[in-house]
Design an enzyme around this catalytic site. Structure first.
Site, mmCIF file in Angstrom:
data_model
loop_
_atom_site.group_PDB
_atom_site.id
_atom_site.type_symbol
_atom_site.label_atom_id
_atom_site.label_comp_id
_atom_site.label_asym_id
_atom_site.label_seq_id
_atom_site.Cartn_x
_atom_site.Cartn_y
_atom_site.Cartn_z
ATOM 1 C CE1 TYR A 23 47.166 4.272 48.345
ATOM 2 C CE2 TYR A 23 45.138 4.694 49.542
ATOM 3 C CZ TYR A 23 46.454 4.297 49.527
ATOM 4 O OH TYR A 23 47.074 3.904 50.697
ATOM 5 C CB CYS A 83 55.017 -1.689 53.046
ATOM 6 S SG CYS A 83 54.440 -2.437 54.567
#
Ligand SMILES: NC(=O)c1ccc[n+]([C@@H]2O[C@H](COP(=O)([O-])OP(=O)(O)OC[C@H]3O[C@@H](n4cnc5c(N)ncnc54)[C@H](O)[C@@H]3O)[C@@H](O)[C@H]2O)c1
Length: 252
Positions: free
Chosen positions: A158, A83
């Site tokens: 991203y 994560c």
């Protein structure tokens, strides 16, 4: 695969989605090693069954030490949830000039190379464990984003990094099949985590209104629940699951 009496690594495990996954796995009886940066660990809540380990996912040596720690407890390392990530915003061209190349490389380095790094070192440790009855040894869950598919304006770095995470899913599952390690990717929509802490309530409401149903942001515990479901479901492998209430991101 049963979660109880296994060890689990959760990167970015001191905050947001990682924190929720760490909590959900610990509640199911896993010994969780939550890898994160010192600044996040300082603010993290104490959770029974969760040990925080300072480790930057881009630092190969520190990561090897951290993986060694997670794989030398008295239960076998079988679970990895990646994560750790960052999501800064910048356009290819703006009034300030072109996208900063260092920023692009930093985002790809943390979100994509870091995920690869953790998956690789942890897979090596998992491959050294005794297999379960069905030959299974473990599960790796990586975190992409719906921005891997429909990135918004300002998400070029991203989206590139998360597209890479999606792209690794099938070859990683194939590479690790002979070791009995499954690989899955979760692509969240908009989940209410500290990553969103800086936006106004009005902006947050606007984000929620774009979600078809349920008409709200996702909750971190819903990510934790899905991570648990993936570990427990032995036939899930080599796939990307969107966790987004059917949201399809608009350009902005
Ligand atoms: N929240 C969302 O809506 C959402 C949506 C899609 C994808 N994601 C992805 O989910 C993941 C978790 O996001 P979040 O919302 O929980 O964010 P968050 O900021 O709450 O948590 C991210 C954690 O990663 C850690 N981290 C950052 N760089 C690191 C590094 N180099 N080494 C180790 N740890 C590092 C941070 O310290 C932080 O604790 C990210 O990969 C993010 O891109 C989040």
């Amino acid at each position: 695969m049963q979660i109880k009496d296994t060890a689990a690594i959760v990167t970015g495990g001191a905050s947001g989605l990682g924190g929720a996954a760490a909590k959900a796995l610990a509640a199911k009886g896993a010994r969780v090693f939550a890898f994160d940066l010192a600044a996040s660990i300082e603010k993290a809540e104490e959770i029974e069954g969760v040990t925080y380990v300072e480790a930057d996912v881009t630092d190969g040596a520190a990561l090897r030490t951290a993986v060694d720690q997670a794989s030398s407890s008295d239960v076998p390392l079988r679970i990895v949830v990646n994560c750790a990530g960052i999501g800064p915003s910048a356009r290819i061209l703006s009034k300030n000039g072109t996208h900063d190349l260092d920023l692009f490389q930093k985002v790809v380095n943390i979100n994509l190379v870091g995920t690869f790094n953790v998956m690789t070192l942890a897979a090596e440790a998992i491959a050294n464990t005794e297999p379960l009855e069905d030959g299974q040894r473990g599960v790796v869950i990586n975190t992409a984003s719906v921005a891997a598919i429909e990135g918004q304006i300002g998400q070029i770095a991203y989206s590139a990094s998360k597209g890479g995470v999606v792209g690794m899913t099938v070859p990683a599952a194939r590479d690790l099949a002979s070791q009995g390690i499954r690989v899955m990717t979760i692509a969240p929509g908009i989940i209410d985590t500290p990553m969103l802490a800086t936006v106004s309530d009005e902006f947050r409401a606007g984000l929620a209104s774009g979600v078809p149903f349920p008409k709200r942001l996702g909750r971190p515990d819903e990510y934790g629940q899905l991570a648990v479901d993936i570990v427990e479901h032995d036939y899930l492998n080599g796939d990307v699951i969107r966790l987004d209430g059917s949201l399809r991101m608009a350009p902005r």
